[in-house]
Structure formats: structure tokens, C-alpha cells
Scaffold this active site. Structure first.
Site, PDB file in Angstrom:
ATOM      1  N   HIS B  67       0.760  -1.139  -0.047  1.00 49.00           N
ATOM      2  CA  HIS B  67      -0.066  -0.243  -0.084  1.00 49.00           C
ATOM      3  C   HIS B  67       0.882   1.346   0.014  1.00 49.00           C
ATOM      4  O   HIS B  67       0.784   2.223  -0.549  1.00 49.00           O
ATOM      5  CB  HIS B  67      -1.006   0.018   1.356  1.00 49.00           C
ATOM      6  CG  HIS B  67      -1.689   1.274   1.470  1.00 49.00           C
ATOM      7  ND1 HIS B  67      -1.226   2.021   2.432  1.00 49.00           N
ATOM      8  CD2 HIS B  67      -2.784   1.672   0.837  1.00 49.00           C
ATOM      9  CE1 HIS B  67      -2.133   3.112   2.621  1.00 49.00           C
ATOM     10  NE2 HIS B  67      -3.106   2.895   1.381  1.00 49.00           N
ATOM     11  N   GLU B  70       2.146   1.945  -3.475  1.00 47.77           N
ATOM     12  CA  GLU B  70       1.287   2.422  -4.165  1.00 47.77           C
ATOM     13  C   GLU B  70       0.988   4.086  -4.173  1.00 47.77           C
ATOM     14  O   GLU B  70       0.982   4.671  -5.276  1.00 47.77           O
ATOM     15  CB  GLU B  70      -0.290   1.867  -3.799  1.00 47.77           C
ATOM     16  CG  GLU B  70      -1.454   2.572  -4.435  1.00 47.77           C
ATOM     17  CD  GLU B  70      -2.553   2.973  -3.451  1.00 47.77           C
ATOM     18  OE1 GLU B  70      -2.986   3.955  -3.318  1.00 47.77           O
ATOM     19  OE2 GLU B  70      -3.159   1.780  -2.779  1.00 47.77           O
ATOM     20  N   HIS B  71       1.139   4.387  -2.900  1.00 50.18           N
ATOM     21  CA  HIS B  71       1.076   5.755  -2.597  1.00 50.18           C
ATOM     22  C   HIS B  71       2.269   6.566  -3.220  1.00 50.18           C
ATOM     23  O   HIS B  71       2.279   7.522  -3.874  1.00 50.18           O
ATOM     24  CB  HIS B  71       1.057   6.028  -1.159  1.00 50.18           C
ATOM     25  CG  HIS B  71      -0.024   6.167  -0.358  1.00 50.18           C
ATOM     26  ND1 HIS B  71      -0.667   7.460   0.239  1.00 50.18           N
ATOM     27  CD2 HIS B  71      -1.085   5.377  -0.288  1.00 50.18           C
ATOM     28  CE1 HIS B  71      -1.632   7.288   0.770  1.00 50.18           C
ATOM     29  NE2 HIS B  71      -2.022   5.980   0.489  1.00 50.18           N
ATOM     30  N   GLU B 142      -4.468   7.923   7.563  1.00 52.67           N
ATOM     31  CA  GLU B 142      -5.304   6.921   6.942  1.00 52.67           C
ATOM     32  C   GLU B 142      -5.289   5.844   7.669  1.00 52.67           C
ATOM     33  O   GLU B 142      -6.749   5.347   7.931  1.00 52.67           O
ATOM     34  CB  GLU B 142      -4.595   6.413   5.277  1.00 52.67           C
ATOM     35  CG  GLU B 142      -5.729   5.554   4.637  1.00 52.67           C
ATOM     36  CD  GLU B 142      -4.852   5.393   3.285  1.00 52.67           C
ATOM     37  OE1 GLU B 142      -3.920   5.647   3.020  1.00 52.67           O
ATOM     38  OE2 GLU B 142      -5.754   4.487   2.659  1.00 52.67           O
TER      39      GLU B 142
END
Lengths: 421, 422
Positions: B67, B70-71, B142
Site C-alpha cells: 500500500h 502504491e502511494h 489513513e
């Protein structure tokens, strides 16, 4: 512009519109009633679509009704209530596969129109009230929905913020009302709300799909003639008054992350300029709030601005650490100052235009998109196609956007944060 | 180039094994204004221990790194991908799930320009100590956001209760502590391992030109050698790890997830079981069932209740979720009902209704540009095609569903509850 929708009045205060587009395999028929948000009536109204959408006098049990919908290729009758500006929208809709795809040649539009009309005009009743059993069940659904609002902290914070931002106005009333009011619902009070809805609330029927919807308007005309419409309610939506001094509210709850909502207001009449301002300021991933508050300052995962145009309210939402609340608030206000000072480029304006164009040109790809677009345009009393609306946003000058920015004032600050130890 | 057709829906799409190593799926849809494109890799949060032919040993990386990657992939040394998309107006995003990462855009204009942006930035990683450190605050928030989300927590607690070793039990975004261990070298290692085009899929649906799309792919996709990727999926006991897991959070009504653990499947067998168990559970517990209507009428369940199959690489389970004042009672009633149906038998007419409903939903799914593109990517990553579900559903028999219930170990379940704070 009525020809776009073929919108016409089929009973007193009831308008029927339809759009046929062959790209869809499914059809959507929405029946929407509008009334002013009012804390005394909102909760009795909320239960009505719940009671109407799950069965009717001809198919009087939930199980039987669900079975029928499943057999009709996963058709759906849905009931919902929502807040639209100062109004409560009570919606009953049918979403179903078009006749062309029915395996056994069922006349789907005819069947689903009849079903929807049965739900709307022939609910399960008992001695001039809704069935006591179903009322109890749906009362629990309403109470559970009101209680569950707290599960989504972002939307909970937004709803609470609206209570302060639009204090004293219909738009401040919570979409489902309160748990206390919900507990007072009776079969009689719910039925009274239903009669008021079906007899006197302004109503829009919007059909979108590959069907030509022939015969649908006639069926609704006949159904509403039997209802006997009278004393149609007037509904108005007004700009929200701007407070002399911004109001600050802090609410404490057991949460890890604080939520910050800033309510700004403007009475600017140049709506296209205001929309472009919102896009450049906080409406996209190239906007100032995303670029500076999230990417540069690493303060949050989300920070964005949304515009409630008919109310003249712009909401900025973010989720931050408690110790960063002030820093984030200052950054959000500073970025608006940047807009007021004209610190944005022609390229920013063209990016915002492209963003609007991309969104508007895609509206027609879903029946829900088309239905929502025209329902909103009807409320705006400005029925235009997405293409027609788009032309207003192209070529707005930087000066107009600066003028719109200068009209924006901070009205309220709402913070949801953890419980102090 | 393979043309894949389906006579039931009378539609077709193209599947291309590109010379670069990537698999390309193209589903042009007439009459639509938008196009939706995904560039995905078979790399998700469960892929924590791996090696390639170029590595001596397996490496285990911090939780949440897929993840995090991905950012970070959105940035290069000059600008970020969002700046490029701003010029075209496209709506761009990315997501990381348990078994894949995907970068996407949807647009109603400038498709080819957008495709160039997508293929460009995903193939050009640029990580520095500074840019990696900057993301800690953003992803940290997040993670904090999800910590307050009872619907998210009840699901992950259920996975943690069911699974003892499989990394599906870890949060996709990781933890504040685990992401603190991520640096640029680890990100490059993960990128070089999983973002090899032999491990990647491009899926596009809607309004676009096939020939021009393939020209752009030929021009921009950089040929990759298959480097023998191996991912370790830990041996997982068949029985659930914990029976019950409870957490307190801000909420009004207790939320629950009830998970039944099954052995993992793969490929078409996984998809077949996915459909059969979805039909079975809808039949036994769904909104047309006696069980659901009884529980709804007794007030033990409300309309937030649903039941579905959750599966991917190395895991398969059935999860029922909802809100109830008494989740323990819901579980005991479910176990009682499933046992009764196992003993007394299922209703064949109701089975046909549910099967038709499932079929109708799958056909209607082909009506939406976004769902077609996403479904093509997911199915390809799982080794099946977008039409396989329609065929499997049409061919599912009453016997299949009865056999699935017979096979199911009704007591092999975990109950996860989120209770309101006092």
C-alpha cells in the site's frame, strides 16, 4: 428546456419525465416527493419509504416480495430519504432489467411500474393506519439507522457541522431526525405522514433507461387521480445567512483521529466562478488543499472542499491528529487567502475546467447519473443538459474567480475530537 | 491475440499476451462516453515473504508496504501523476487490496494521453529518503481513520480470529509502527520484484480505440524477463484460530462479522466455489430466506445484514456481517439453521430463484464501464475470465449447492464483535 426531459404535469404537483437511451440494459423509475426539512416531521417522513418499499397489499409479506423481485432477474424496489439543501426528499424507485433481456419475455416495465404503483398507493394497512407489525419493524430500522450514523465519523462530523453552519434553517435538521422522535412513531403518525406525502407533497417521476416507457405516464396519471391531490405544499430553498462572527464548536467522543470541518459561506451570484474557485481550492487532487495541506505539510490523508451551491455553503473536511487541529485550520484558511490574492494560474483554471468537463461528459453513462442530474436540475429550476451546463464553466476569467473568492467568509468551525484524559 | 466471446450476452473482448510480458484485456463498449483503464499487479498485502531468481534468500517485508508503494509510485523526480492527469481532467486513483494493487483513471476525453500517463508513471519508480518520509504522516492518518471505523475493524478482527498465520490477517495499510520501518531500498526491492510486466495486467473498458491503444502499449511497455517470482503462503491450520474476538469503539449498536473458514482454492475451482457458496449462503441466510425474515421480525437483525464469500490467493471464507443487540444469539441461530438445513434439505425452487438472481446481477454488471474493467482485472489475477462467472452460474445445479452445504463445517467459525464504548 422541458423537451430534454419531456417533463409534464400529470396530476396536481406531480411531474413526469423520461429519457430513453439504448446504452443501458436496466431501467430506473424514481418517484421523489419533496417537503421542507422540519425537525417535527422529518422522522415520521423517514419511515414512509421504508414501509412502502418492502411489500404492498397485493404482496403482503417481505419474503414473498423479495422472492418476486429475485425471480424478476434481481429487480429492486428501493425506498430512501435524504436531505437536499433545505428539503427532505422521499424516494421510491424501481431498478430492473429491460424487457429486451428478460429470458421468458416478461413485460418488465409494465410489471415493475405496476409494482411500484402498488407500493406507492396500496400499502399494507390496518384500520386507517399502517400495519402495526411492519411499523414496529421499520421503526427499529429507522432507530438503527439514526444510531449507526456515528459509525462513519466523517459523515457524522459533516452532519453535526451543518447543524451549526445552517443553525435555525431547514438545512440544519439532521437527515433522519432524532432517536427520541423515532421512538414516538406510531402506525397512525406514519400513515398521516404518508397521506401528506402522497396527497400534497410536490412530486417528480423520472424514468431513465432503454425502455421507451410507453404507458408508464398513463399508469401514474390514473394512480394519482385516484389519490386525489390537493393543497400542494410550497417548497423553497434559500441561501444560508452568514454569521457576523464565526462560531466554533468542539464535540468530544471516543475517537483516535480528530475531524475538522470548516463551513464557509458566500452569497456570490456568479455561480460558475464559485464552482471554479471550489475546484481550484479543494475540489481535485491538483487543488491547493490536496497539494499543500496533504502533500506538502503531510497533515492528513484527506482535505477537500465541497460546494452546496443553492445554500451558498462551502464545506472543508479533514481528519487530523488532535495536536494538528489549529495548524490544519490555519493552513486551510491560508489557502483560501491565496485564492483571494489571486495566487493561482491560468493553468489551474484550465485544469478545473477539464475536471468539470470530464465529469459532465460521463453523466450519461449510468442511468443513476442521468436521473440524479435531472432531479438536481429540477430543484435548481434550471433544466439543462450536462453539455449546456458545461458551457457556462468554460472561459471564466481569473478576475471573476478572485471576486468569487473574496465573497467567501468563514462561518463556522466544527471539531470532533477525543475525550480528554 | 485471443477474442473471448460469450453467446449468452452476445459480447466479446480481447485478451493479449503482450511481447513485453504484460497481459492486456480490452473491452470496447459501444455508445459509452467514458473509458476506464487499470494497470494492476498481482501484488497485495498478503505478499509479505518472497524472492526471485536474482535473490539468494526469501525476504519478509514490513506490513503495509504494498500500500505504501502504491502511494509513492504517483511521484517522480519532477512532478506527480496527479499533475499530469490535471491537464486532461481525468479522474485518477489507485488502490491496494489483499492480492493486488491497481492504478486507474476514468475519462470522457483525451483517452490516449491518459493512457500514456498511466503506463508512464507506473513504470518509472522514483523514491528518495525525503519523499518516503513525507508519506508517513499521510498514511499514518489513513491508518488512524480506519482505527475509528467500526465496520473496518470488525472485519479485520474477524480475519485475525479466523487466520493464525496467513498474512490476510494483517491490515492492508499496516500499522503506524510497521510503516515506520519502510525505506526507499525496501520499496525498490518490492517494486522490482512485483512490478515486472509478467506479473501485471492492463484492463480497459468503454469508449476507446483498440488499435491506438495497442500502438501505445507497444511503444511504452518495457519488455521484462520473467524472473521466477516465488511468494511464500504460510501453512494455515484448517480450523479457526480464535472463536471470539471483541473490541470496543464509538458506535451505537454492536457490529458483528461471523466468518467460516474453508481451505483455500485457486483458479477456476476457486471461482466455482465462490459462486456456489454465494448462492448457498443467499439461499440459507439471505433476504429471501426464512431465517433472515424470522430474525428481522424478531429484531435480532436489521437491513444492514449481508452474507458473502471472501476469497483470494491462499484464503477462502464465508462472512456474514451486520448489526445486532445480541451477536452471540445471531451466531447460535445461524448454526442451528444451517444444521437444520443440512439435515432436512434445501428448497429447489428457492435455489432456482437465487441462481437466476445471481445470473441477472452478473449480466447487469456488464452494463457498467467501471465494473467491467475492474472485473476483468480481478478475474485475470485469479486465473479466470470475465464470462466464466456467467457460465458457472448458469451451470450450477441444485446438487452442487447441496454438496457444498454437506461439505461445510458449520462449527468452524469465528465471531468478531465491536461493542459500543461504555
Amino acid at each position: 428546456m422541458n423537451e430534454i426531459l419531456n417533463r409534464r404535469e400529470i396530476a396536481e404537483g406531480v411531474h413526469f419525465s423520461s429519457i430513453t437511451d439504448n446504452r443501458y440494459k436496466k431501467n430506473l423509475i424514481s418517484v421523489i416527493f419533496y417537503t421542507e426539512m422540519n425537525e417535527n416531521t422529518v422522522t415520521d417522513n423517514v419511515i414512509v419509504p421504508e414501509l412502502l418499499s418492502k411489500c404492498n397489499a397485493k404482496i403482503p409479506t417481505y419474503k414473498e416480495f423479495n422472492n418476486k423481485m429475485s425471480r424478476l432477474y434481481a429487480s429492486v424496489v428501493n425506498g430512501s430519504s435524504s436531505r437536499q439543501y433545505d428539503l427532505q426528499a422521499l424516494r421510491l424507485s424501481a431498478f430492473y432489467l429491460d424487457d429486451a433481456y428478460a429470458l421468458s419475455g416478461e413485460k418488465m416495465t409494465e410489471i415493475m411500474t405496476d409494482t411500484l404503483i402498488d407500493c406507492l398507493t396500496d400499502p399494507v394497512t390496518d384500520n386507517g393506519a399502517f400495519s402495526a407489525k411492519f411499523t414496529e419493524l421499520e421503526k427499529k430500522t429507522v432507530i438503527d439507522n439514526i444510531a449507526a450514523a456515528i459509525n462513519d465519523k466523517r459523515s457524522y462530523a459533516t452532519d453535526r457541522a451543518m447543524q451549526t453552519i445552517c443553525s435555525g434553517e431547514p438545512a440544519s435538521v439532521s437527515a433522519y431526525g432524532t432517536e427520541e422522535k423515532a421512538r414516538e412513531i406510531t402506525p397512525e403518525s406514519a400513515y398521516k405522514a404518508y397521506r401528506r406525502m402522497i396527497e400534497s407533497m410536490p412530486c417528480e417521476i423520472i424514468c431513465v433507461g432503454s425502455s421507451d416507457f410507453s404507458g408508464v405516464a398513463e399508469k401514474f396519471t390514473e394512480a394519482f387521480a385516484k389519490v386525489g391531490r390537493h393543497d400542494i405544499e410550497a417548497t423553497t430553498i434559500g441561501l444560508s445567512a452568514i454569521k457576523d462572527t464565526p462560531k466554533e464548536v468542539v464535540e468530544r467522543l471516543s475517537v483516535n483521529q480528530s475531524k475538522l470541518v470548516l463551513g464557509f459561506k458566500s452569497h456570490c451570484e456568479d455561480l460558475p466562478a464559485l464552482v471554479l474557485l471550489q475546484k481550484i481550492y479543494g475540489g481535485t487532487t491538483s487543488a491547493k488543499l490536496f497539494k499543500v495541506v496533504r502533500e506538502k505539510m503531510s497533515l492528513c490523508y484527506y482535505c477537500s472542499a465541497g460546494l452546496n451551491d443553492l445554500k451558498g455553503v462551502m464545506l472543508v473536511n479533514s481528519g487530523v491528529e488532535n495536536e494538528n487541529i489549529e495548524k490544519t485550520k490555519t493552513a486551510v484558511i491560508d489557502q483560501l487567502e491565496e485564492m483571494k490574492n489571486g495566487n493561482f494560474t491560468d493553468e489551474d483554471i484550465s485544469f478545473a475546467e477539464m475536471n468539470i468537463k470530464n465529469a459532465y461528459m460521463g453523466v450519461a453513462d449510468s442511468a443513476f447519473g442521468v436521473s440524479s442530474w435531472y432531479a438536481d436540475r429540477i430543484l435548481k429550476n434550471d433544466i439543462v443538459t450536462p453539455e449546456q451546463a458545461l458551457s457556462r464553466y468554460l472561459g471564466v476569467s481569473k478576475e471573476r474567480i478572485i471576486a468569487a473568492a473574496k465573497s467567501v467568509m468563514l462561518d463556522s468551525v466544527y471539531v470532533l475530537t477525543g475525550i480528554e484524559e | 491475440m485471443e477474442k473471448i466471446t460469450n453467446s449468452r450476452v452476445k459480447e466479446e473482448y480481447l485478451r493479449i499476451k503482450h511481447k513485453s510480458g504484460a497481459t492486456i484485456l480490452l473491452y470496447p463498449m459501444k455508445g459509452y462516453s467514458t473509458a476506464y483503464a487499470l494497470f494492476g499487479t498481482k501484488y497485495g498485502s498478503v505478499d509479505t515473504t518472497f524472492k526471485t531468481d536474482e535473490d539468494d534468500d526469501f525476504v519478509t517485508v514490513p506490513e503495509g508496504i504494498a500500500h505504501y508503494l502504491e502511494h509513492k509510485l504517483f511521484e517522480n523526480d519532477e512532478c506527480d501523476a496527479f499533475d499530469l492527469y490535471a491537464k486532461t481532467g481525468a479522474n485518477a486513483n489507485a488502490y491496494t487490496s489483499f492480492d493486488k494493487t491497481a492504478y486507474l483513471f476514468s475519462c470522457s476525453q483525451k483517452f490516449e494521453e491518459n493512457l500514456r500517463i498511466l503506463l508512464g508513471f507506473v513504470q518509472e519508480p522514483y523514491f528518495t529518503d525525503e519523499t518516503v518520509a513525507k508519506e508517513q504522516g499521510i498514511i499514518g492518518q489513513e491508518i488512524r481513520m480506519y482505527e475509528d471505523d467500526p465496520g473496518w475493524r470488525v472485519f479485520f478482527n474477524c480475519l485475525q480470529a479466523m487466520y493464525e498465520k496467513n498474512p490476510v490477517r494483517i491490515d492492508i495499510a499496516g500499522t503506524i509502527e510497521s510503516i515506520a520501518k519502510i525505506d526507499k531500498d525496501l520499496l525498490y526491492r518490492c517494486y522490482n520484484t512485483f512490478y515486472n510486466l509478467n506479473n501485471m495486467v492492463i484492463a480497459i473498458a468503454g469508449n476507446f480505440d483498440v488499435d491506438k491503444t495497442l500502438e501505445i502499449c507497444d511503444e511504452l511497455l518495457k519488455p521484462s524477463e520473467d524472473h521466477g517470482l516465488q511468494v511464500i503462503v504460510p501453512d494455515e491450520p484448517i480450523t479457526v484460530h480464535e472463536k471470539r474476538k471483541v473490541q470496543k469503539l464509538s458506535c451505537a449498536i454492536p457490529l458483528f462479522n461471523i466468518g467460516w473458514k474453508f481451505p483455500a482454492y485457486s483458479g477456476k475451482e476457486q471461482y466455482r466455489n465462490f459462486i456456489v457458496y454465494n448462492i448457498l449462503m443467499e439461499l440459507c441466510l439471505g433476504n429471501t430466506s426464512d431465517f433472515y425474515n424470522r430474525m428481522y421480525e424478531s429484531g435480532l437483525l436489521n437491513d444492514s445484514f449481508s452474507v458473502s464469500v471472501f476469497c483470494g490467493r491462499g484464503y477462502f471464507s464465508v462472512i456474514a456481517e451486520g448489526e445486532s443487540v445480541d451477536p452471540d444469539k445471531v451466531l447460535s441461530e445461524m448454526v442451528k439453521e444451517l444444521s437444520r438445513l443440512k439435515a432436512d434439505g434445501l428448497d429447489e425452487e428457492e435455489f432456482i430463484t437465487i441462481r437466476n438472481k445471481t445470473y441477472g446481477e452478473l449480466v447487469a454488471g456488464l452494463n457498467n464501464v467501471e465494473s467491467v474493467a475492474n472485473s476483468m482485472l480481478s478475474q485475470e489475477i485469479n486465473g479466470v475470465g470475465i464470462y466464466d462467472g456467467i457460465e458457472i452460474t448458469a451451470n450450477t445445479t441444485f446438487e452442487d449447492v447441496k454438496a457444498a452445504l454437506d461439505y461445510m463445517d458449520i462449527d468452524n467459525n469465528s465471531l468478531s464483535i465491536i461493542e459500543p464504548v461504555d
